[in-house]
Scaffold this motif. Structure first.
Motif, mmCIF file in Angstrom:
data_model
loop_
_atom_site.group_PDB
_atom_site.id
_atom_site.type_symbol
_atom_site.label_atom_id
_atom_site.label_comp_id
_atom_site.label_asym_id
_atom_site.label_seq_id
_atom_site.Cartn_x
_atom_site.Cartn_y
_atom_site.Cartn_z
ATOM 1 N N VAL A 321 0.677 12.346 5.168
ATOM 2 C CA VAL A 321 -0.202 11.474 4.398
ATOM 3 C C VAL A 321 -1.140 10.737 5.341
ATOM 4 C CG1 VAL A 321 -0.304 9.539 2.781
ATOM 5 C CG2 VAL A 321 1.579 11.189 2.642
ATOM 6 N N SER A 322 -2.399 10.709 4.983
ATOM 7 C CA SER A 322 -3.400 10.037 5.802
ATOM 8 C C SER A 322 -3.244 8.521 5.705
ATOM 9 C CB SER A 322 -4.799 10.443 5.335
ATOM 10 O OG SER A 322 -5.763 9.551 5.830
ATOM 11 N N PRO A 323 -3.316 7.810 6.830
ATOM 12 C CA PRO A 323 -3.320 6.338 6.786
ATOM 13 C C PRO A 323 -4.496 5.803 5.975
ATOM 14 C CG PRO A 323 -2.930 7.120 9.028
ATOM 15 C CD PRO A 323 -3.314 8.314 8.218
ATOM 16 N N VAL A 324 -5.619 6.543 5.965
ATOM 17 C CA VAL A 324 -6.782 6.124 5.184
ATOM 18 C C VAL A 324 -6.463 6.198 3.693
ATOM 19 C CG1 VAL A 324 -9.173 6.682 4.583
ATOM 20 C CG2 VAL A 324 -8.430 6.796 6.966
ATOM 21 N N LEU A 325 -5.822 7.284 3.273
ATOM 22 C CA LEU A 325 -5.443 7.408 1.870
ATOM 23 C C LEU A 325 -4.492 6.280 1.478
ATOM 24 C CD1 LEU A 325 -4.661 10.579 -0.113
ATOM 25 C CD2 LEU A 325 -3.070 8.685 -0.246
ATOM 26 N N CYS A 326 -3.552 5.969 2.336
ATOM 27 C CA CYS A 326 -2.582 4.907 2.062
ATOM 28 C C CYS A 326 -3.294 3.563 1.885
ATOM 29 C CB CYS A 326 -1.578 4.833 3.207
ATOM 30 S SG CYS A 326 -0.252 3.636 2.937
ATOM 31 N N ALA A 327 -4.202 3.240 2.800
ATOM 32 C CA ALA A 327 -4.939 1.980 2.722
ATOM 33 C C ALA A 327 -5.813 1.944 1.467
ATOM 34 C CB ALA A 327 -5.791 1.798 3.973
ATOM 35 N N HIS A 328 -6.418 3.078 1.159
ATOM 36 C CA HIS A 328 -7.276 3.170 -0.013
ATOM 37 C C HIS A 328 -6.501 2.911 -1.298
ATOM 38 C CE1 HIS A 328 -9.005 5.612 -3.363
ATOM 39 N NE2 HIS A 328 -10.098 4.962 -3.009
ATOM 40 N N GLU A 329 -5.351 3.556 -1.442
ATOM 41 C CA GLU A 329 -4.571 3.415 -2.667
ATOM 42 C C GLU A 329 -4.088 1.973 -2.855
ATOM 43 O OE1 GLU A 329 -3.771 6.468 -4.880
ATOM 44 O OE2 GLU A 329 -5.697 6.462 -3.853
ATOM 45 N N ARG A 330 -3.677 1.335 -1.782
ATOM 46 C CA ARG A 330 -3.185 -0.040 -1.875
ATOM 47 C C ARG A 330 -4.293 -0.996 -2.328
ATOM 48 N NH1 ARG A 330 1.742 -1.184 0.653
ATOM 49 N NH2 ARG A 330 2.705 0.617 1.673
ATOM 50 N N MET A 331 -5.478 -0.843 -1.748
ATOM 51 C CA MET A 331 -6.569 -1.752 -2.128
ATOM 52 C C MET A 331 -7.046 -1.474 -3.549
ATOM 53 S SD MET A 331 -10.153 -0.474 -0.346
ATOM 54 C CE MET A 331 -9.550 -0.372 1.317
ATOM 55 N N LEU A 332 -7.101 -0.202 -3.924
ATOM 56 C CA LEU A 332 -7.636 0.169 -5.230
ATOM 57 C C LEU A 332 -6.726 -0.273 -6.364
ATOM 58 C CD1 LEU A 332 -9.722 1.604 -6.979
ATOM 59 C CD2 LEU A 332 -8.516 3.752 -6.520
ATOM 60 N N VAL A 333 -5.432 -0.076 -6.236
ATOM 61 C CA VAL A 333 -4.487 -0.477 -7.273
ATOM 62 C C VAL A 333 -4.595 -1.971 -7.540
ATOM 63 C CG1 VAL A 333 -2.027 -0.806 -7.751
ATOM 64 C CG2 VAL A 333 -2.853 1.423 -7.002
ATOM 65 N N LYS A 334 -4.678 -2.750 -6.491
ATOM 66 C CA LYS A 334 -4.771 -4.205 -6.630
ATOM 67 C C LYS A 334 -6.015 -4.612 -7.423
ATOM 68 C CE LYS A 334 -6.200 -6.362 -3.023
ATOM 69 N NZ LYS A 334 -6.285 -6.932 -1.656
ATOM 70 N N ILE A 335 -7.157 -4.023 -7.078
ATOM 71 C CA ILE A 335 -8.416 -4.377 -7.738
ATOM 72 C C ILE A 335 -8.443 -3.852 -9.172
ATOM 73 C CG2 ILE A 335 -10.922 -4.019 -7.679
ATOM 74 C CD1 ILE A 335 -10.625 -3.904 -4.575
ATOM 75 N N ALA A 336 -7.970 -2.636 -9.379
ATOM 76 C CA ALA A 336 -7.947 -2.048 -10.721
ATOM 77 C C ALA A 336 -7.033 -2.839 -11.651
ATOM 78 C CB ALA A 336 -7.503 -0.595 -10.648
ATOM 79 N N ASP A 337 -5.908 -3.299 -11.144
ATOM 80 C CA ASP A 337 -4.978 -4.063 -11.972
ATOM 81 C C ASP A 337 -5.576 -5.413 -12.384
ATOM 82 O OD1 ASP A 337 -3.182 -2.026 -11.845
ATOM 83 O OD2 ASP A 337 -1.736 -3.043 -10.553
ATOM 84 N N ARG A 338 -6.289 -6.051 -11.465
ATOM 85 C CA ARG A 338 -6.943 -7.316 -11.806
ATOM 86 C C ARG A 338 -7.999 -7.098 -12.892
ATOM 87 N NH1 ARG A 338 -7.318 -8.918 -6.092
ATOM 88 N NH2 ARG A 338 -9.502 -8.243 -6.172
ATOM 89 N N LEU A 339 -8.755 -6.016 -12.744
ATOM 90 C CA LEU A 339 -9.788 -5.672 -13.720
ATOM 91 C C LEU A 339 -9.169 -5.427 -15.091
ATOM 92 C CD1 LEU A 339 -12.613 -4.685 -14.626
ATOM 93 C CD2 LEU A 339 -12.023 -2.454 -13.625
#
Length: 374
Positions: A321-339
């Motif tokens: 698993v790419s560290p970039v993918l991991c960082a991306h998923e963590r940031m995106l879930v947080k923002i999407a959930d707030r939205l």
């Protein structure tokens, strides 16, 4: 099941995203394309046929004849086909668009948004950006196919334009916006911080348009919101490498996904012989095994770490698993959930319909068709 036909490794552009090795260019023959239809017909189900490249519209004749053969095959057996073309758009014309409307061939356009973003990586053979040449093609496409999706790739060098590009494409008339990262890019910590900033801007855009009762689909927000609302079923909609999609190289070699074409380690057979079911299942089972580093992650069931295609693009292996993918998923879930929380608390009708009513796509289509007749 979907079969992706790589009609050619050649292209009329020199995109800097291209992962296909075109050093040994070979084009798919009509005979090979027809054999794909024959193979798919034996499954006796509804099957997607995707025309891919390089640039598939370099071989419109094969597309025309393959669709014609598929229609004939439907009459002689218990099978159904639906068709899609993914194109850079430069060769779109009224004749092909008439054909797509008549035969119901779905068209997806690759476009990266505003000129500054698009022209950095989507250039012609002379190294010139294609933004200006595509502008009239967008009008043609949406006039003929108003539900055509636009496929946008976000790279480290274009990330600062992400939100502006989505807004530009929306204002041009696209309502199905599919955005993905170039995971093979050289992402830095600074780039990832900018990506997070852009997602915040996009969340505000999503909120504004949803409150205005606009109908649209914007990935990756839709996917992450769905991963929470439909958590019981979402984890079952995994990559399923080699099970849901078969990619066919120009020479007829079979692969489990477009990311693997040309890498013979991942070949799962040939259209002229048979499917290598043993290797196909081995790849599937390898991809299904949970990565140890992900086992304790709180968002494991909502994350794309299980996608072997993304992993191979980023790390060269379906198991890493790419560290970039991991960082991306963590940031995106947080923002999407707030939205999603904001819209849910407002009991926004558009949001509730889109994410809680399974019939919404059908209802939406009927509404749009009714408006067109008025």
């Amino acid at each position: 099941m979907h079969y992706t036909l790589h009609l050619t490794n050649n292209c009329n552009m020199a995109c800097r995203y291209c992962y296909v090795d075109s050093s040994n260019i070979r084009d798919m023959t009509l005979e090979t394309a027809m054999r794909v239809i024959d193979m798919a017909a034996r499954e006796k189900q509804s099957t997607g046929i995707i025309f891919f490249g390089g640039e598939p519209l370099l071989h419109k004749d094969i597309i025309y004849k393959t669709v014609e053969y598929g229609k004939w095959k439907e009459k002689s057996g218990n099978c159904r086909f639906h068709y899609k073309v993914t194109t850079n758009g430069l060769l779109l014309d009224e004749d092909f668009l008439d054909f797509s409307s008549r035969e119901d061939v779905f068209i997806a356009l690759s476009h990266d948004g505003i000129e500054a973003a698009h022209d950095l990586n989507r250039v012609d053979r002379a190294g010139l950006g294609t933004y200006s040449a595509l502008s009239p093609k967008i009008d043609l496409l949406l006039a003929a196919r108003p539900y055509a999706p636009v496929l946008t790739v976000v790279a480290p060098e274009t990330v600062m334009y992400y939100a502006r590009s989505v807004e530009y494409l929306f204002n041009r008339g696209f309502r199905y916006l599919i955005c993905s990262l170039n995971y093979a890019g050289n992402w830095t910590e600074e780039d990832l911080k900018e990506l997070e900033n852009q997602y915040v801007l996009l969340a505000n855009f999503y909120l504004e348009k949803t409150l205005a009762e606009e109908k649209f689909y914007l990935s990756p927000f839709e996917v992450k919101i769905s991963s929470h609302i439909n958590k019981d079923t979402y984890c079952h909609e995994r990559c399923e490498l080699g099970k849901k999609q078969i990619s066919v190289a120009p020479d007829g070699t079979l692969y489990p996904c477009v990311q693997f074409v040309g890498d013979t380690r991942y070949s799962i057979g040939h259209i002229n012989t048979e499917m290598d079911e043993k290797h196909r299942n081995e790849l599937y089972e390898t991809n299904e095994r949970e990565n140890n580093v992900c086992l304790e992650c709180a968002i494991r069931l909502r994350c794309n770490h299980h996608c072997g295609c993304m992993n191979k693009q980023a790390t060269g292996s379906i198991e890493r698993v790419s560290p970039v993918l991991c960082a991306h998923e963590r940031m995106l879930v947080k923002i999407a959930d707030r939205l999603a929380e904001k819209l849910y608390k407002k009991r926004n009708a558009m949001f509730i319909q889109k994410h809680y009513n399974e019939l919404f796509p059908l209802i939406s289509l009927i509404e749009d068709k009714t408006k067109q007749r008025q």
